[in-house]
Enzyme design. Structure first.
Site: not given
Ligand code: COA
Length: 262
Positions: A68, A114, A117, A137
């Site tokens: 999400a 999400g 999910e 989460e």
């Molecule tokens: N919501 C909003 N933005 C998200 C996102 C999310 N769930 N997941 C990734 N993004 C965005 C990042 O903020 C970043 O945006 P920016 O470039 O404007 O700063 C962009 O996507 C790229 O992500 P980044 O974190 O820089 O990539 P990475 O390769 O370093 O890491 C992940 C990849 C997937 C490990 C990391 O993005 C992450 O942990 N995301 C969240 C996952 C999460 O907790 N999901 C559950 C949500 S309930």
């Protein structure tokens, strides 16, 4: 047929609608608009008789859907949080699970929160070798709110679901295959073709029988229903369909069925 949305791409190919979540610079995170567009695309496809199966995937090489949209819910209060979850269940996650045509998740990269999910709400999941799946989460101080607490346990068993949810650890594609979370693992470039292969088989079968099978399988996971009783009723109803008449006739005439779809 090609519909154009801001965050979702659709492409119809041989009776299979491929829906691509298209926010690659945010790793395809599901913001409100994307949820709305996904819902709309699915609604539209439900009534299209020529569409026999759906494939959902993510844009780019890195992510299916990374969750999400965290930025969007960062300042929500309790009632907004509840509403976020309820709306998601209604518009996407339960909607897909109970969809009348098979929905296949092509997990082409990160499927987190999400995103996993979404994949789990689909009727089956295929993953590419680079895919990573998890429900992180609790690292944000929340719990999965789009069905993850329920569907992960259904797919991998309660013990593994507990472990994944409370540790927030991700599974790679091989582990996900071992645990039954995905049906197949492919090279990234082969993922869509493998999904299309399955969808092509689906397209040859009776649409009414498939729709009914989805309903009955799901009934077994609904505490308000008795899956066996639903099966008896729905099995009986099949004998009144044109597809049944054609399917049996074709078998007896030693030819391939050409299902009318009703
Ligand atoms: N919501 C909003 N933005 C998200 C996102 C999310 N769930 N997941 C990734 N993004 C965005 C990042 O903020 C970043 O945006 P920016 O470039 O404007 O700063 C962009 O996507 C790229 O992500 P980044 O974190 O820089 O990539 P990475 O390769 O370093 O890491 C992940 C990849 C997937 C490990 C990391 O993005 C992450 O942990 N995301 C969240 C996952 C999460 O907790 N999901 C559950 C949500 S309930």
């Amino acid at each position: 047929m090609t519909m154009t949305y801001e965050n979702v791409l659709t492409e119809l190919e041989n009776g299979v609608l491929i829906i691509t979540v298209n926010r690659p610079d945010k790793l395809n995170a599901l913001n409100n608009r994307t949820i709305e567009e996904l819902h709309e695309a699915l609604m539209e496809a439900e009534n299209e008789k020529d569409i026999r199966a759906i494939i959902i995937t993510g844009s780019g090489q890195k992510a299916f859907v990374a969750g999400a949209d965290i930025a969007e819910f960062s300042d929500f209060n309790i009632s907004q949080g509840r509403h976020l979850s309820a709306t998601g269940h209604f518009k996407i996650f339960n909607f897909i699970e109970n969809y009348s045509k098979p929905v296949i998740a092509a997990v082409n990269g990160f499927a987190l929160g999400g995103g996993l999910e979404l994949a789990m709400a689909c009727h089956m999941r295929l993953a590419s070798e680079n895919a990573k799946m998890g429900l992180p989460e609790v690292t944000l101080g929340v719990i999965p709110g789009y069905g993850g607490t329920q569907r992960l346990a259904q797919l991998v068993g309660k013990g593994k679901a507990f472990e994944m949810i409370v540790t927030a650890d991700m599974m790679n594609a091989e582990e996900a295959y071992k645990w039954g979370l995905v049906n197949y693992v492919t090279k990234q470039e082969d993922l869509l073709n493998k999904c299309k292969e399955i969808a092509a088989k689906i397209s040859l079968r009776s649409g009414v029988a498939i729709k009914t099978a989805i309903k009955v399988i799901n009934a077994g996971y609904n505490k308000q229903e008795n899956g066996y009783e639903v099966e008896i009723e729905e099995f009986g109803k099949m004998f009144g369909t044109a597809d049944f008449k054609e399917g049996v006739k074709a078998f007896l005439e030693k030819r391939k069925a050409n299902f009318p779809g009703n």
